[in-house]
Design an enzyme around this catalytic site. Structure first.
Site, PDB file in Angstrom:
ATOM      1  N   TYR A   1      -6.275  34.893 -11.650  1.00 58.13           N
ATOM      2  CA  TYR A   1      -7.371  35.845 -11.427  1.00 58.13           C
ATOM      3  C   TYR A   1      -7.065  36.842 -10.308  1.00 58.13           C
ATOM      4  CZ  TYR A   1     -10.426  33.513 -14.724  1.00 58.13           C
ATOM      5  OH  TYR A   1     -10.970  33.020 -15.862  1.00 58.13           O
TER       6      TYR A   1
ATOM      7  N   GLU B   1       0.453   3.624 -10.396  1.00 61.21           N
ATOM      8  CA  GLU B   1       0.156   4.587 -11.465  1.00 61.21           C
ATOM      9  C   GLU B   1      -1.333   4.787 -11.683  1.00 61.21           C
ATOM     10  OE1 GLU B   1       2.005   3.592 -15.233  1.00 61.21           O
ATOM     11  OE2 GLU B   1       0.741   5.010 -16.304  1.00 61.21           O
TER      12      GLU B   1
ATOM     13  N   ASP C   1       2.525   0.846 -15.350  1.00 64.39           N
ATOM     14  CA  ASP C   1       2.264   0.037 -16.530  1.00 64.39           C
ATOM     15  C   ASP C   1       3.592  -0.442 -17.096  1.00 64.39           C
ATOM     16  OD1 ASP C   1      -0.473   0.135 -16.595  1.00 64.39           O
ATOM     17  OD2 ASP C   1      -0.570   1.904 -17.910  1.00 64.39           O
TER      18      ASP C   1
END
Lengths: 611, 367
Positions: free
Chosen positions: B108, B201, B253
């Site tokens: 912008y 994580e 994970d």
């Protein structure tokens, strides 16, 4: 027969057309008004064309009663500056059906001038008002007629006739007819607009019932060369036409009466002298090349009769039996029939056989048709399996059909003579389009003459791009023999060709503002329908149109790439003048400087590159 | 301790100054080119796949030698050239005024200077170009992505952002942790008692770790990477390692994506091959390994087609050719099952912190 309940009446042509007016385009008030406008305007333009006068045509449609709702009576007036019509012909020309002068094999807008009479007839049956015709062939005196048609008798009724002095030559026809301008208006305006486009040598004015005026002053001051009437091309001929052509060339043994004898004497230069038989023969052989055909035949007959003029005046030729080589005559003096043998060795024998049996096939072909020479004629007779020396007077019906069929099938005839065509010409077309569309790009092309089924045709085409053309995509104006084809364009050959072209190959976008003007002129336009609004896709015509369009498209492509280049340069200059100052501004702050770098010289350099 | 912090402060200031110099150099170069009537140009290292190579020494992806010239002379490049110089100009202002901006902001802001980006991807792309030209991450230019991750633990920082200059905060003061945003990224790292950084994580586990006082039990700073670690997070991890000398361990994970999250923290991503400031080559991935799934009898989920495809892809990556990286991929491929960090909850909520973490940290020492 008197017991039969069915009666067979012959009806007049007026009656016929009255009963079948739908065929001629007078089915309803909308269509009728439009058709009437076309017929009168086209007649006016044709008349001027034929007289070699730059047309100035004025068309006006005025409601009889403005307040009344459509359909209602309108007064349709068409005025031209053409040759006018002799006063004595006016009642017949405008008061009967099937009285016309437009015959012969050449290009014209209308064929027989029938349509105008139909319009008059339609006007009369819907409003019961007479047609008003004012004609001045000399620009001094004008004859004004008010005419009605006697439909049953196909005869004009002169309601009023007067003569007065005027200062302008031309013809004015005014009829009152029921029409629907609110529905036909758009079509009529299109017609006038497009007619002006294809007739740039004409001044056309149109005042419509709402008081709106369309005026197009002539753009070019030269008229296209007028077409000439020509001999037919063998491909465009049928059996009946051949039969008529033969009858035209058929030559009877002249009646040898006193009048004929006088003629012979005159041609031999023997008006006063009275020579004996052998002196006459001697004189004749000296003067032979200058003698007319009639005279030659008489001399030939005399050579077998061995008579002088006095004896000749006392006999009547009864029969000339070429097959049996016998000449029979009635001798008034002796009051008996005499027959003498014809000597086939005599030089005059050939003259007689020619006369009685007609010319040879070779001669018929080369003399009566366009573009057939001796060699082609010989080749053709071999193709048709007809004897070249066959006398046309002796041909059987079967042989005639064979001749006609072979004329259609033989492919080695030269293409038809286009001198009977009157294309508009590249220059007038170009000027007209220039004036009408004011485009950025304009190119026109006139293809060479070509033919389909023995009818010569010429395709002319113009393409205009950009400028004041604001349309999205292409607009196609179709013309045939200088008549705009306004509707029913779906299956038209021109549209087919235009739609099949791949514009992207020519650097043209599909929504590019494009105008295509197509003009086909021919002695016979192959219309697809009775409405005469679309041209059939004959392969020969399609090919010419395609070649024309491809030629124009290539020219346009060249223009587009040049223009694309120029636009690119302009865009480039714009980009530079936009971004370079910004770059300068940013790097000045980034570099921690106060004063901007001197980048102006760079922009100037750019400008120079552009030029 | 005081001595150490002073040295650190100088490092941060030096970075800023060298960046300012770098920007000015670019500005001067273009300025003088324009002044001479020449078309200015940038040399932009190519970021195409063919120019991304793995540097074994640096243990990360780097850009090769191919560079393209972006010249103002070329009409098709003029616009992006102007965009690039504008961005340098705008980043310079940000750095000078110590203001921060987001990727969206940049898109912008450009409009106020008649520089038109068609969309944000275009402006994002120019930002990466400038990173490549300067070889500096956008965070140095005070341009941040929207994504945020968090940090918690005993770490004292000193803000440098306007209005907070000199103000200090300890990152264990707020139990939800601190957002790793522009002010934290630009802050000086002053002091810590921690001996370890644990990057984890998932936000849920991060909260569990805070609740279970892992920071105290293991003298650790806990970082939530919120999935693939944002660059500000990787930048912080690097600083914690380099400036504070803390080892970094990573817990993800038990799947191929988790393994790769750890790898990106360790040796960067191909996307950021033009940057050298974002990797922690010594970081260690401690779990959940494929072998752990069997060892700890974790509840599992079957792998999807894309999981398996991802394994094959990574097996071609030079970084996965040795050690646990290679081995674990092979095991994943063999068992074709995966387990999330939350799977430990089967054995009680604190099982992961009480049992698994200590064991894995022990193993990490030998990695």
């Amino acid at each position: 027969m008197s017991s039969s309940k069915e009666s067979f009446n012959q009806i007049s042509p007026s009656e016929f057309f009255y009963r079948n007016r739908d065929l001629a385009g007078f089915s309803n008030p909308t269509r009728s008004l439009y058709t009437a406008v076309r017929e009168f305007v086209e007649n006016a333009l044709d008349a001027c064309d034929q007289a070699g006068i730059l047309p100035d045509v004025y068309l006006s449609i005025k409601a009889v009663d403005d307040e009344q709702a459509d359909p209602k009576p309108y007064i349709l007036t068409v005025k031209d500056n053409g040759p006018g019509i002799d006063s004595k012909h006016i009642p017949l020309a405008f008061g009967t059906v099937l009285y016309g002068s437009k015959f012969g094999l050449k290009q014209a807008r209308g064929m027989f001038g029938l349509g105008a009479t139909m319009a008059i007839l339609y006007g009369q049956i819907t409003t019961n008002k007479p047609v008003v015709v004012k004609s001045s062939p000399d620009g001094q005196s004008q004859d004004e007629y008010e005419l009605l048609l006697d439909i049953q008798k196909n005869k004009p009724i002169i309601v009023k006739h007067n003569t007065k002095e005027v200062s302008k030559r031309g013809l004015s026809v005014s009829i009152c007819l029921e029409g629907d301008y609110s529905k036909a208006g758009a079509k009529i305006r299109d017609y006038v607009y497009q007619t002006s486009l294809i007739t740039p040598y004409a001044t056309i004015t149109f005042e419509d019932p709402k008081g709106e005026k369309f005026h197009q002053t002539k753009i070019v001051k030269t008229m296209p060369l007028p077409p000439t009437i020509i001999k037919p091309h063998p491909h465009g001929i049928d059996v009946e036409t051949i039969r008529r052509m033969m009858a035209d060339s058929h030559f009877q043994i002249p009646t040898v009466d006193n009048k004929m004898i006088e003629k012979v004497r005159k041609e031999l230069g023997l008006k006063k002298n009275n020579l004996n038989y052998s002196e006459i023969m001697e004189k004749a052989s000296k003067r032979w090349p200058g003698l007319s055909r009639h005279v030659r035949v008489v001399i030939a007959v005399m050579s077998f009769l061995k008579m002088d003029f006095e004896k000749l005046s006392k006999i009547r030729i009864d029969d000339m039996d070429i097959a049996n080589k016998i000449l029979a005559y009635w001798d008034f003096g002796e009051s008996k029939s005499v027959s003498i043998d014809l000597d086939p060795e005599s030089e005059y024998y050939k003259q007689l056989t020619n006369t009685v049996q007609g010319e040879t096939l070779i001669s018929f072909l080369t003399k009566r048709f366009q573009r057939i020479g001796q060699a082609t004629a010989v080749k053709f007779t071999a193709f048709a399996n007809l004897k070249p020396e066959k006398r046309i007077g002796t041909m059987t019906n079967q042989e005639l059909v064979k001749l006609s069929d072979s004329l259609q099938k033989f492919e080695d005839f030269l293409s038809p003579d286009p001198s009977c065509l009157a294309p508009l010409g590249e220059e007038p077309l170009k000027k007209g389009m220039e004036q009408f569309f004011k485009p950025d790009f304009l190119e026109v092309v006139q293809r060479g003459a070509s033919a389909y089924s023995g009818f010569p045709f010429i395709a002319e085409m113009g393409i205009a791009y950009g400028g004041e053309i604001k349309s999205v995509g292409q607009t196609v104006y179709r013309f045939a023999n200088r008549i705009p084809l306004l509707y029913d364009e779906g299956s038209d050959v021109v549209l087919k060709v235009v739609n099949e072209i791949d514009w992207t190959r020519y650097k043209v976008k599909n929504d590019a503002p494009l105008v295509i003007v197509s003009h086909i002129c021919s002695t016979r336009i192959p219309y697809k329908t009775v409405g005469k609004e679309n041209v059939a896709d004959r392969p020969e015509i399609e090919r010419e149109l395609r070649l024309a369009l491809q030629f124009l498209a290539r020219k346009l492509a060249t223009f587009m790439s040049k223009r694309g280049h120029a636009e690119m340069e302009k865009k480039r200059a714009n980009l530079y003048s936009k971004y370079i100052p910004l770059v300068a501004q940013f790097c000045t702050e980034l570099a921690g400087k106060k004063k901007e770098p001197d980048y102006k010289k760079m922009l100037k350099m750019e400008a120079m590159v552009e030029e | 301790m005081k001595n150490k912090s002073k040295k650190i402060s100088k490092t941060s200031e030096e970075r800023r100054e060298s960046l300012a110099r770098l920007l000015q150099e670019q500005g001067l170069k273009i300025y003088s080119e324009l002044d001479r009537g020449e078309f200015p140009k940038f040399s932009v290292p190519s970021r195409s796949v063919s120019n991304i190579v793995y540097d074994k020494k640096l243990r990360q992806y780097v850009l090769g030698n191919t560079a393209s010239i972006r010249s103002a002379r070329n009409m098709s490049q003029l616009r992006s050239f102007a965009q690039l110089i504008w961005l340098a100009f705008f980043a310079n202002r940000l750095v000078q005024e110590k203001k921060s901006s987001t990727l969206r902001d940049i898109y912008y802001s450009s409009q106020a200077f008649s520089i038109d980006f068609e969309d944000q991807p275009e402006s994002d792309n120019i930002i990466v170009d400038l990173e490549a030209v300067l070889a500096r991450p956008r965070e140095d230019l005070h341009i941040f992505p929207e994504e945020r991750s968090s940090v918690f633990g005993d770490l004292t920082i000193e803000y440098t952002v306007p209005g907070y200059e000199g103000k200090r905060t300890n990152l264990s003061d707020h139990p939800d942790g601190y957002l790793i945003g522009p002010s934290l990224s630009s802050a000086e790292l002053v002091d810590t008692s921690a001996e370890l950084v644990i990057a984890i994580e998932k936000g849920g586990l991060f909260t569990r770790f805070v609740e279970e006082k892992i920071d105290k039990k293991f003298k650790a700073i806990i970082v939530d990477t919120a999935g693939q670690a944002p660059r500000a997070t990787r930048y912080l991890l690097k600083r914690l390692h380099n400036e504070m000398g803390l080892p970094v361990v990573i817990l993800t994970d038990g799947d191929v994506y988790g393994e790769h999250i750890a790898m990106v923290i360790k040796s960067g991503s191909a996307n950021a091959a033009h940057l050298r400031e974002l990797t922690v080559p010594d970081a260690k991935w401690i779990g959940v390994w494929a072998t752990d799934i069997e060892k700890y009898k974790l509840p599992t989920i079957p792998m999807t087609e894309s999981d398996i495809k991802r394994i094959y892809d990574l097996q071609k990556d030079p970084r996965y050719q040795e050690g646990i990286w290679k081995k674990e991929l092979e095991v994943f491929l063999k068992i074709k099952r995966k387990a999330e960090l939350e799977a430990f909850s089967k054995y009680g909520l604190t099982n992961i912190t009480d049992k698994y973490l200590p064991e894995k940290l022990e193993i990490a020492k030998s990695l």
